[in-house]
Design an enzyme around this catalytic site. Structure first.
Site, PDB file in Angstrom:
ATOM      1  N   ASP A  77       0.857  -1.185   0.000  1.00 14.20           N
ATOM      2  CA  ASP A  77       0.000   0.000   0.000  1.00 14.20           C
ATOM      3  C   ASP A  77       0.889   1.228   0.000  1.00 14.20           C
ATOM      4  O   ASP A  77       2.005   1.202   0.526  1.00 14.20           O
ATOM      5  CB  ASP A  77      -0.980   0.006   1.169  1.00 14.20           C
ATOM      6  CG  ASP A  77      -0.300  -0.029   2.529  1.00 14.20           C
ATOM      7  OD1 ASP A  77       0.122   1.047   2.997  1.00 14.20           O
ATOM      8  OD2 ASP A  77      -0.193  -1.115   3.119  1.00 14.20           O
ATOM      9  N   GLU A 168      -7.310   4.313  12.740  1.00  8.71           N
ATOM     10  CA  GLU A 168      -6.175   4.318  13.664  1.00  8.71           C
ATOM     11  C   GLU A 168      -6.085   5.690  14.312  1.00  8.71           C
ATOM     12  O   GLU A 168      -6.821   6.607  13.944  1.00  8.71           O
ATOM     13  CB  GLU A 168      -4.879   3.963  12.941  1.00  8.71           C
ATOM     14  CG  GLU A 168      -4.533   4.923  11.809  1.00  8.71           C
ATOM     15  CD  GLU A 168      -3.235   4.557  11.104  1.00  8.71           C
ATOM     16  OE1 GLU A 168      -2.175   4.752  11.716  1.00  8.71           O
ATOM     17  OE2 GLU A 168      -3.297   4.090   9.955  1.00  8.71           O
TER      18      GLU A 168
END
Length: 275
Positions: A77, A168
């Site tokens: 990613d 997150e």
């Protein structure tokens, strides 16, 4: 997911048709990036390093083991910190899928999104986009719509991964953004339901077991694929009620490294079937 790199705080969870689909996802031209505020440019897994420590030196052994497994597919990613990505080099290294950061909150777009998203597609990757959430700023629906409008759409062409929601913490804010566990669960559901209503696909959720246990009350295991972040030799305990994972981010070096928990045929189906 790291947003500048997809992890600094979870680390400081037919060709023509495809091209047309990519263009639709991009919405023609993307607006200029709002990358003036560093707080609005986080990478997937940014908090993983702070939470779990740097990836173990033995990560290369994990990578080699992943390469030998018959029923997994390796991928990466990326975000703006990677700039223009050498997709040919990543392909030659055995990577076959990628998620690209598209947006953060409702005020940031990745200035390298076009090269990263379309460049990976042109090389043969199955690719998708991800959104770095700011649950304390605007609603889940607003951020889902912003994400879809700026590269995060989905089409069942076998080459487009479902959009991914990066959940997150970020440095300088409370770990759970000041939200209760029930409020965080409601925010994620608002994003997820809005995305599904517009695309007929539920977003994957990127997170770590520790963050999820601290911050979220809600059951997403029956709808949303899990992308778990754990920089270790195995995925460990999974977040929430998930009994399995779709993707495991196991390292952030040299860029974020991921394994899809299935075969190439299953990955293609993951990028094809509506929910």
């Amino acid at each position: 997911m790291k947003s500048g790199k997809h992890g600094k705080q979870i680390r400081a969870a037919s060709a023509t048709v495809g091209v047309v689909a990519a263009a639709l996802c991009l919405g023609g031209t993307l607006p200029a990036s709002a990358e003036t505020e560093s707080v609005q440019n986080h990478s997937m897994g940014d908090s993983i390093r702070a939470e779990q420590g740097k990836a173990p030196k033995a990560f290369s052994a994990i990578d080699k083991r992943a390469a030998r497994l018959a029923d997994t597919v390796r991928g990466v990613d990326v975000a703006s910190h990677q700039g223009n990505v050498d997709w040919a080099g990543q392909w030659n290294a055995g990577k076959r899928f990628t998620w690209v950061k598209a947006t953060e909150g409702t005020g940031y777009t990745n200035p390298y999104f076009g090269q990263q998203y379309n460049g990976s597609y042109d090389k043969g990757f199955i690719r998708g986009a991800y959104h770095f959430a700011h649950p304390d700023s605007t609603s889940g629906a607003e951020q889902a719509n912003y994400f879809i409008a700026h590269g995060g759409g989905w089409t069942g062409d076998g080459k487009t991964l479902p959009g991914a929601l990066d959940m997150e913490s970020v440095q300088g804010k409370p770990a759970c953004y000041g939200l209760s566990k029930s409020a965080m669960g409601a925010w994620i559901k608002d994003f997820s339901d809005t995305y599904h209503a517009k695309t007929k696909k539920y977003p994957a959720i990127y997170t770590s077991a520790n963050w999820w246990s601290q911050c979220v009350d809600g059951d997403f295991a029956k709808t949303n694929p899990l992308w778990v972040a754990r920089y270790a030799a195995d995925p460990g305990q999974l977040p929430g009620t998930w009994g399995g994972y779709s993707v495991w981010q196991y390292s952030d070096s040299p860029i974020d490294q991921n394994v899809f928990n299935g075969s190439m045929d299953q990955l293609t189906k993951f990028a094809t079937a509506a929910d």
